[in-house]
Scaffold this active site. Sequence first.
Site, PDB file in Angstrom:
ATOM      1  N   ARG A 177      -0.366 -17.865   9.303  1.00 29.34           N
ATOM      2  CA  ARG A 177       0.068 -18.001  10.701  1.00 29.34           C
ATOM      3  C   ARG A 177       1.589 -18.080  10.710  1.00 29.34           C
ATOM      4  O   ARG A 177       2.165 -19.181  10.774  1.00 29.34           O
ATOM      5  CB  ARG A 177      -0.550 -19.271  11.275  1.00 29.34           C
ATOM      6  CG  ARG A 177      -0.787 -19.322  12.797  1.00 29.34           C
ATOM      7  CD  ARG A 177       0.415 -19.081  13.604  1.00 29.34           C
ATOM      8  NE  ARG A 177       0.143 -19.155  15.046  1.00 29.34           N
ATOM      9  CZ  ARG A 177       1.010 -18.762  15.956  1.00 29.34           C
ATOM     10  NH1 ARG A 177       2.179 -18.249  15.592  1.00 29.34           N
ATOM     11  NH2 ARG A 177       0.744 -18.850  17.237  1.00 29.34           N
ATOM     12  N   HIS A 199       6.658   5.063  -2.666  1.00 30.95           N
ATOM     13  CA  HIS A 199       5.811   3.893  -2.493  1.00 30.95           C
ATOM     14  C   HIS A 199       6.736   2.724  -2.246  1.00 30.95           C
ATOM     15  O   HIS A 199       7.760   2.584  -2.903  1.00 30.95           O
ATOM     16  CB  HIS A 199       4.969   3.658  -3.762  1.00 30.95           C
ATOM     17  CG  HIS A 199       3.954   2.570  -3.618  1.00 30.95           C
ATOM     18  ND1 HIS A 199       4.279   1.234  -3.704  1.00 30.95           N
ATOM     19  CD2 HIS A 199       2.619   2.627  -3.380  1.00 30.95           C
ATOM     20  CE1 HIS A 199       3.172   0.515  -3.537  1.00 30.95           C
ATOM     21  NE2 HIS A 199       2.166   1.322  -3.341  1.00 30.95           N
ATOM     22  N   ASP A 218      -1.770   8.816  -4.770  1.00 33.65           N
ATOM     23  CA  ASP A 218      -2.536   9.616  -3.821  1.00 33.65           C
ATOM     24  C   ASP A 218      -2.328  11.118  -4.002  1.00 33.65           C
ATOM     25  O   ASP A 218      -3.184  11.914  -3.607  1.00 33.65           O
ATOM     26  CB  ASP A 218      -2.151   9.226  -2.387  1.00 33.65           C
ATOM     27  CG  ASP A 218      -2.577   7.805  -2.066  1.00 33.65           C
ATOM     28  OD1 ASP A 218      -3.708   7.435  -2.429  1.00 33.65           O
ATOM     29  OD2 ASP A 218      -1.773   7.070  -1.473  1.00 33.65           O
ATOM     30  N   ILE A 231       5.933  13.870   4.525  1.00 32.01           N
ATOM     31  CA  ILE A 231       5.129  14.454   3.451  1.00 32.01           C
ATOM     32  C   ILE A 231       4.410  13.303   2.761  1.00 32.01           C
ATOM     33  O   ILE A 231       5.048  12.419   2.193  1.00 32.01           O
ATOM     34  CB  ILE A 231       6.013  15.197   2.433  1.00 32.01           C
ATOM     35  CG1 ILE A 231       6.929  16.213   3.141  1.00 32.01           C
ATOM     36  CG2 ILE A 231       5.151  15.877   1.369  1.00 32.01           C
ATOM     37  CD1 ILE A 231       6.221  17.384   3.745  1.00 32.01           C
ATOM     38  N   MET A 232       3.085  13.287   2.807  1.00 28.37           N
ATOM     39  CA  MET A 232       2.338  12.171   2.249  1.00 28.37           C
ATOM     40  C   MET A 232       2.129  12.374   0.745  1.00 28.37           C
ATOM     41  O   MET A 232       2.062  13.495   0.266  1.00 28.37           O
ATOM     42  CB  MET A 232       0.984  12.026   2.950  1.00 28.37           C
ATOM     43  CG  MET A 232       1.076  11.929   4.475  1.00 28.37           C
ATOM     44  SD  MET A 232       2.326  10.747   5.086  1.00 28.37           S
ATOM     45  CE  MET A 232       1.467   9.206   4.787  1.00 28.37           C
ATOM     46  N   GLY A 233       1.980  11.229   0.041  1.00 30.40           N
ATOM     47  CA  GLY A 233       1.707  11.295  -1.392  1.00 30.40           C
ATOM     48  C   GLY A 233       2.951  11.138  -2.245  1.00 30.40           C
ATOM     49  O   GLY A 233       2.885  11.265  -3.469  1.00 30.40           O
ATOM     50  N   PHE A 234       4.089  10.843  -1.599  1.00 27.80           N
ATOM     51  CA  PHE A 234       5.337  10.662  -2.348  1.00 27.80           C
ATOM     52  C   PHE A 234       5.976   9.323  -1.979  1.00 27.80           C
ATOM     53  O   PHE A 234       5.984   8.938  -0.813  1.00 27.80           O
ATOM     54  CB  PHE A 234       6.316  11.794  -2.060  1.00 27.80           C
ATOM     55  CG  PHE A 234       5.875  13.085  -2.676  1.00 27.80           C
ATOM     56  CD1 PHE A 234       6.314  13.435  -3.949  1.00 27.80           C
ATOM     57  CD2 PHE A 234       4.980  13.911  -2.024  1.00 27.80           C
ATOM     58  CE1 PHE A 234       5.880  14.610  -4.539  1.00 27.80           C
ATOM     59  CE2 PHE A 234       4.534  15.083  -2.611  1.00 27.80           C
ATOM     60  CZ  PHE A 234       4.982  15.436  -3.864  1.00 27.80           C
ATOM     61  N   ARG A 286     -11.711   0.224  -4.227  1.00 28.28           N
ATOM     62  CA  ARG A 286     -10.877  -0.971  -4.095  1.00 28.28           C
ATOM     63  C   ARG A 286     -11.688  -2.253  -3.864  1.00 28.28           C
ATOM     64  O   ARG A 286     -11.142  -3.361  -3.916  1.00 28.28           O
ATOM     65  CB  ARG A 286      -9.874  -0.741  -2.947  1.00 28.28           C
ATOM     66  CG  ARG A 286      -8.862  -1.827  -2.662  1.00 28.28           C
ATOM     67  CD  ARG A 286      -7.949  -2.173  -3.852  1.00 28.28           C
ATOM     68  NE  ARG A 286      -7.168  -1.087  -4.374  1.00 28.28           N
ATOM     69  CZ  ARG A 286      -5.948  -0.715  -3.959  1.00 28.28           C
ATOM     70  NH1 ARG A 286      -5.370  -1.379  -2.990  1.00 28.28           N
ATOM     71  NH2 ARG A 286      -5.302   0.291  -4.538  1.00 28.28           N
ATOM     72  N   ARG A 306       0.096   5.327 -12.191  1.00 21.50           N
ATOM     73  CA  ARG A 306      -1.205   5.988 -12.011  1.00 21.50           C
ATOM     74  C   ARG A 306      -1.017   7.490 -11.839  1.00 21.50           C
ATOM     75  O   ARG A 306      -1.765   8.299 -12.420  1.00 21.50           O
ATOM     76  CB  ARG A 306      -1.924   5.404 -10.795  1.00 21.50           C
ATOM     77  CG  ARG A 306      -2.158   3.897 -10.901  1.00 21.50           C
ATOM     78  CD  ARG A 306      -2.561   3.307  -9.561  1.00 21.50           C
ATOM     79  NE  ARG A 306      -1.508   3.490  -8.560  1.00 21.50           N
ATOM     80  CZ  ARG A 306      -1.605   3.119  -7.287  1.00 21.50           C
ATOM     81  NH1 ARG A 306      -2.705   2.521  -6.867  1.00 21.50           N
ATOM     82  NH2 ARG A 306      -0.611   3.320  -6.443  1.00 21.50           N
ATOM     83  N   HIS A 316      -4.371  -3.326  -6.672  1.00 19.22           N
ATOM     84  CA  HIS A 316      -2.964  -2.944  -6.655  1.00 19.22           C
ATOM     85  C   HIS A 316      -2.135  -3.999  -5.942  1.00 19.22           C
ATOM     86  O   HIS A 316      -1.393  -3.673  -5.009  1.00 19.22           O
ATOM     87  CB  HIS A 316      -2.823  -1.562  -5.974  1.00 19.22           C
ATOM     88  CG  HIS A 316      -1.588  -0.825  -6.372  1.00 19.22           C
ATOM     89  ND1 HIS A 316      -0.679  -0.361  -5.457  1.00 19.22           N
ATOM     90  CD2 HIS A 316      -1.109  -0.477  -7.580  1.00 19.22           C
ATOM     91  CE1 HIS A 316       0.312   0.257  -6.084  1.00 19.22           C
ATOM     92  NE2 HIS A 316       0.081   0.210  -7.377  1.00 19.22           N
ATOM     93  N   HIS A 337      -1.200   4.328   4.305  1.00 18.96           N
ATOM     94  CA  HIS A 337      -1.903   3.612   3.237  1.00 18.96           C
ATOM     95  C   HIS A 337      -2.935   4.585   2.654  1.00 18.96           C
ATOM     96  O   HIS A 337      -2.565   5.662   2.191  1.00 18.96           O
ATOM     97  CB  HIS A 337      -2.496   2.333   3.833  1.00 18.96           C
ATOM     98  CG  HIS A 337      -3.063   1.371   2.841  1.00 18.96           C
ATOM     99  ND1 HIS A 337      -2.940   1.511   1.498  1.00 18.96           N
ATOM    100  CD2 HIS A 337      -3.776   0.211   3.023  1.00 18.96           C
ATOM    101  CE1 HIS A 337      -3.540   0.491   0.887  1.00 18.96           C
ATOM    102  NE2 HIS A 337      -4.056  -0.303   1.787  1.00 18.96           N
TER     103      HIS A 337
END
Lengths: 384, 384
Positions: free
Chosen positions: A364, A267, A320, A262-265, A345, A277, A190, A225
């Site tokens: 660097r 990006h 996710d 709220i996770m999964g929403f 991955r 996906r 990705h 992530h």
Amino acid sequence: MTTTNDYSPGLEGVISNATTISYLDLDKEEIVIRGYDLIELAQKLSYLETAYLVMHGKEPTQQEAAALRKTLSDQATLPPEVYAMLKSLPKQTHPMDALRTGISMLAGYEDPAILNDHHPEPNFAKGLKIMAKAPVIACNAYRANQGQPSIPADPKLGFTENILWMINGKRPDKESVDMLDMVLTCYIEHELANSTFTARIIASSLCDIYGAITGAVASLKGPLHGGANEAAAQMLVDILQKGGAAKAEQYITDIRAAHGRIMGFGHRVYMRKYDPRAFLLKDYLPRLLHKKPEGEEMYAIYRKVEEVMFRETKLYPNADYPIGFILYLLDVPIPLFTPLFLCARIPGLIAHVEEQHKENRLFRPRVIYLGPRELHPEKAGAGR
Amino acid sequence: MTTTNDYSPGLEGVISNATTISYLDLDKEEIVIRGYDLIELAQKLSYLETAYLVMHGKEPTQQEAAALRKTLSDQATLPPEVYAMLKSLPKQTHPMDALRTGISMLAGYEDPAILNDHHPEPNFAKGLKIMAKAPVIACNAYRANQGQPSIPADPKLGFTENILWMINGKRPDKESVDMLDMVLTCYIEHELANSTFTARIIASSLCDIYGAITGAVASLKGPLHGGANEAAAQMLVDILQKGGAAKAEQYITDIRAAHGRIMGFGHRVYMRKYDPRAFLLKDYLPRLLHKKPEGEEMYAIYRKVEEVMFRETKLYPNADYPIGFILYLLDVPIPLFTPLFLCARIPGLIAHVEEQHKENRLFRPRVIYLGPRELHPEKAGAGR
């Protein structure tokens, strides 16, 4: 306070490097993998075929695909000391941390001359060992946590089938294997995700591929992530336990009112477009609901949360969100969701480490310094 | 081929983030640490006093310095399972890989709620545990490699003294402890080195400090980064074994003719200026030569290599060049040079992780895609 005039926080929009591996094409809404559309790959090729493509830039012949499958099967073993380490970990250890420790430990089993040889052939050979062994570590770390005996990989089973086998020692049905295979493919590569960026930065010091992938495991654990698939599924379970779909809207509203996440929403890169996906995978959900008695109710929760989130934030689900639900329906324990994301991955990580080592420049960057200047010590004198 | 018009390879010259921790001021040739000149700190404060300053942005009072020393002493223990893991590693395992595995493993000993709490207080508490335990892991990983029994830290000894004690079980003399303390201070923090950048990137996914520092260990192992002090000392030993100072020029010429790399010279940021740390430390070399029978001859090699390198490349030594020689004279085994660099850098890593968590933005740059487009799969069909 920091100013953002002279730099982009999180390197947002900054080009880090050139690549021939993958690209998120926002205009065409396509995840480009070696020139192919990932969504088409997920529908037409197996995970292992896609893995070959990601690593080598071309589709495998039947012989090449069979050879890859055999290498992974042959290498899907762990030294007894790694099993012993996994069993010795405190029971509260997250399988993601166990996986990180296990991959790090495996570096010592390489001849140092090969470990430090960063040419393509040894890099791919080491990478495939990591790819083969990572699911064995992850599943058996979980089993050790649960006080269950280890289950080694079965050489008669395929790569994806073995993952389900090692979780609970039951022969998985074809529907589950096919679904997991598609999920693994969706996760395979990705562009410059935080974990992939981590792997390239570590590789750029000319550290070996074990170190680069160990660092990627650390990165992928974070809830911003890979940790998101675990968090998304946990939320669905929480809502189920707190009253089901009828309570979903209140649950989301409460968390948002408390400035919770709220996770999964959403990006970083897709922003306000549908993750391709997630768009593909959502259509597979209805046919999997029969696998759990609570499947239908959780699907109602799933749709309600998506509806509320879109209404309130205009954010679409990312990969996710459906994957967390799919893995739950496939009876994968939630603490294994992020480790399986990492396992999926690895072909992408191998390709990026190889590309970085091939045309290397040490990462660097510099900083903006906002602290004081011209200070001088007053010797406190408490010694060392 | 990649073009470099649209991006800076290795993010050279790119600003990654704002910081109040440190800054390399090339105009004034000063390594600024929390407003102080690192070279002045190395001459006036102990390593632990400087560590407090790096982490908290102010010099410690005597009480604060004493409290830090006590915390580190109390925490300088390892669970028996970590000792067992170190002893179980293949003898060829580099102590740097063992240190990475050990720090990763320690994450499981934190209560998960504390492990995932990224507020300053728990972050510092976890960071100090890692700082206290890292030298115990590193020294005892080396001893395990050598088939020697473990030596735990001695609570009666100071932080720096304990490092020398755990290596060989001998009470170190004051001259050695003072010199090592200054070396540790020189290594304590250095703006956005590759390992520090790695730690910040991992922390930005909201992974915990154990993961961030595990990734930094991986990065620092690379020969373009921390691995350089080991490589520089090994070169001096090689030249000694191949005929001494009289052969030094030929040795360097041969490696350069074969496009090999001489480690310990030049630095991405300093480019063609003297690394202030190397400038400070070189004056301490003559007084340490008595510690080894071969000290004088190696010093002649050291000066000859520096002379030839400057004549041929106009590159000055960086900190790794004198430090490699100093650690050799202090009887530190070469495979421990890079692990001790990592141990010395931990206060800097703690400060950067804390700063990243305090005002976080996920690191997620983009790429230039130079691969093909519009390809479609021909199903190879070797399955999964």
